[in-house]
Motif scaffolding. Sequence first.
Motif, PDB file in Angstrom:
ATOM      1  N   ALA A  53       0.838  -1.208   0.000  1.00  0.00           N
ATOM      2  CA  ALA A  53       0.000   0.000   0.000  1.00  0.00           C
ATOM      3  C   ALA A  53       0.875   1.262   0.000  1.00  0.00           C
ATOM      4  O   ALA A  53       0.614   2.222  -0.738  1.00  0.00           O
ATOM      5  N   LYS A  54       1.947   1.242   0.816  1.00  0.00           N
ATOM      6  CA  LYS A  54       2.821   2.424   0.882  1.00  0.00           C
ATOM      7  C   LYS A  54       3.435   2.725  -0.489  1.00  0.00           C
ATOM      8  O   LYS A  54       3.481   3.862  -0.935  1.00  0.00           O
ATOM      9  N   ARG A  55       3.884   1.651  -1.155  1.00  0.00           N
ATOM     10  CA  ARG A  55       4.540   1.868  -2.461  1.00  0.00           C
ATOM     11  C   ARG A  55       3.534   2.202  -3.559  1.00  0.00           C
ATOM     12  O   ARG A  55       3.863   2.930  -4.496  1.00  0.00           O
ATOM     13  N   LEU A  56       2.298   1.692  -3.451  1.00  0.00           N
ATOM     14  CA  LEU A  56       1.279   2.093  -4.425  1.00  0.00           C
ATOM     15  C   LEU A  56       1.000   3.580  -4.271  1.00  0.00           C
ATOM     16  O   LEU A  56       0.890   4.320  -5.268  1.00  0.00           O
ATOM     17  N   THR A  84       7.419  -6.265  -6.534  1.00  0.00           N
ATOM     18  CA  THR A  84       6.076  -6.799  -6.243  1.00  0.00           C
ATOM     19  C   THR A  84       5.018  -5.824  -6.763  1.00  0.00           C
ATOM     20  O   THR A  84       4.041  -6.220  -7.411  1.00  0.00           O
ATOM     21  N   VAL A  85       5.238  -4.542  -6.486  1.00  0.00           N
ATOM     22  CA  VAL A  85       4.246  -3.527  -6.894  1.00  0.00           C
ATOM     23  C   VAL A  85       4.206  -3.390  -8.425  1.00  0.00           C
ATOM     24  O   VAL A  85       3.134  -3.224  -9.009  1.00  0.00           O
ATOM     25  N   ASP A  86       5.370  -3.498  -9.084  1.00  0.00           N
ATOM     26  CA  ASP A  86       5.371  -3.500 -10.563  1.00  0.00           C
ATOM     27  C   ASP A  86       4.430  -4.592 -11.075  1.00  0.00           C
ATOM     28  O   ASP A  86       3.600  -4.367 -11.958  1.00  0.00           O
ATOM     29  N   ARG A 133       3.358   5.772  -5.852  1.00  0.00           N
ATOM     30  CA  ARG A 133       3.205   5.830  -7.312  1.00  0.00           C
ATOM     31  C   ARG A 133       1.874   6.450  -7.730  1.00  0.00           C
ATOM     32  O   ARG A 133       1.416   6.278  -8.855  1.00  0.00           O
ATOM     33  N   GLY A 134       1.214   7.080  -6.788  1.00  0.00           N
ATOM     34  CA  GLY A 134       0.016   7.844  -7.123  1.00  0.00           C
ATOM     35  C   GLY A 134      -1.287   7.069  -7.038  1.00  0.00           C
ATOM     36  O   GLY A 134      -2.344   7.573  -7.414  1.00  0.00           O
ATOM     37  N   VAL A 135      -1.253   5.817  -6.540  1.00  0.00           N
ATOM     38  CA  VAL A 135      -2.494   5.041  -6.380  1.00  0.00           C
ATOM     39  C   VAL A 135      -2.918   5.140  -4.917  1.00  0.00           C
ATOM     40  O   VAL A 135      -2.225   4.631  -4.031  1.00  0.00           O
ATOM     41  N   VAL A 145      -2.661   6.446   1.994  1.00  0.00           N
ATOM     42  CA  VAL A 145      -3.122   5.128   2.494  1.00  0.00           C
ATOM     43  C   VAL A 145      -3.927   5.332   3.782  1.00  0.00           C
ATOM     44  O   VAL A 145      -3.397   5.806   4.789  1.00  0.00           O
ATOM     45  N   ASN A 146      -5.205   4.990   3.727  1.00  0.00           N
ATOM     46  CA  ASN A 146      -6.052   5.056   4.915  1.00  0.00           C
ATOM     47  C   ASN A 146      -6.434   3.651   5.355  1.00  0.00           C
ATOM     48  O   ASN A 146      -6.737   2.804   4.519  1.00  0.00           O
TER      49      ASN A 146
END
Length: 416
Positions: A30-33, A393-395, A36-38, A61-62
């Motif tokens: 979630a942090k890395r998404l 993983t996020v890619d 990247r703007g998600v 991230v909530n």
Amino acid sequence: MATVSLHTSPLEQPGTGDAGGMNVYVVEVAKRLAERGVSVDVFTRASHPDQPPVVELVPGVNVRHIPAGPFGELDKRTLAHHLCPFIFGVLRTEASNPRGHYDLVHGHYWLSGRAGLAAAHRWGVPMVQSMHTLAKVKNSHLASGDSPEPELRVRGEDHLVRSADHLVANTTDEARQLISHYGADPARISTIPPGVDLDVFTPGSRREALRHVGLPPDSEMLLFVGRLQRLKAPDVLLRAAASLLERDPRLRDRLVVAVVGGMSGSAGTEPDHLTELARSLGISDVVRVEPPRTRAELAHLYRAATATVVPSYSESFGLVAVESQACGTPVLASRVGGLPTAVHDGVSGVLVDGHAPEDYARELHRLVSEPGWRDTLGNAAVTHAAKLSWGATVDGLLNVYRGALTREPLPVAANQ
Ligand code: UDP
């Protein structure tokens, strides 16, 4: 997007109760998404009356606490009875969310999948599911004393496999199991390994780390990290340590067996039980059973260890094995589940077939008596772990999300 982690909150300390690798996964991804703007809303069950409805984990991230069932820790087996209020809470949150609608749902573990699927169908958006563990696989590798996963879960997973737009498996082994045990469509599975935080879990001087954890520089520390579950077999490490001391009694003054982690519900092994086992094996003087640690503290422990031992009966991936390797410490693990992916056998660690303590003792003896062997494995471990970053993983996940958003949605499968 909406991420569902019903039974365990990403805000909990991993290594105790129901909080483990999946919590770490949800947080790190979630942090890395968000970077990247998600933006991500993580839905989890409220377990305490004082929890605010929304907690910002990091910008973007909530964590949203949804009341469902009584407060307090609930056994996962009873949580299925509280799915309806949870789903209702998720739908109500979305309906009143000023940030607008979610465009995709990602469920983690089957219970979250059941809730996520209902929400995704209501919103007309794609549903991506990560199982993390599979009941049919777990039931075929039970530790003695563990009761099998209920039929309700097996049927729930069957339904999810037919209904989710896409499945994410942590390893090729899990992907194969989804196909062979659940009849999943191979075209709708992506294998995306989890990662490791390469900024926290870094190699360093073992001598320095031993000093940091308060041990003399000639210590040989065997480390177990994780929830104290029968399935994770910390008892095998204790029995192996006893066998190691029989082989080489001179080690006694230098050996430390550190078991770090907390209780884990009904499938748990009491810390007291391990202390008692150490006493009955005559190794109380070398065994330390310690409460869960933060990730920064764990990094020192991994660096200080001669080896991290992961003798699990079943392990969907084994983040602990990768974290240890990232710190330059080889892993001695059982050849089950995701561990053959997490550990490069004979290169970054050693895999053992079965759970016979003597087999683990033999390998531990080699690691403590041949420092060159330990260092060769430790150096290769750093290289092996470096291939597994959360960024990768996020890619992979973003590719899956893009694919799911552009494909025709699946028709709603009948629930059995
Ligand atoms: N963990 C932790 N503190 C502890 C024990 C464990 O932060 O005292 C973390 C550990 O670093 C790892 C996770 O909990 O990231 C356990 O994940 P793993 O995949 O090894 O096992 P799982 O809990 O998923 O079965």
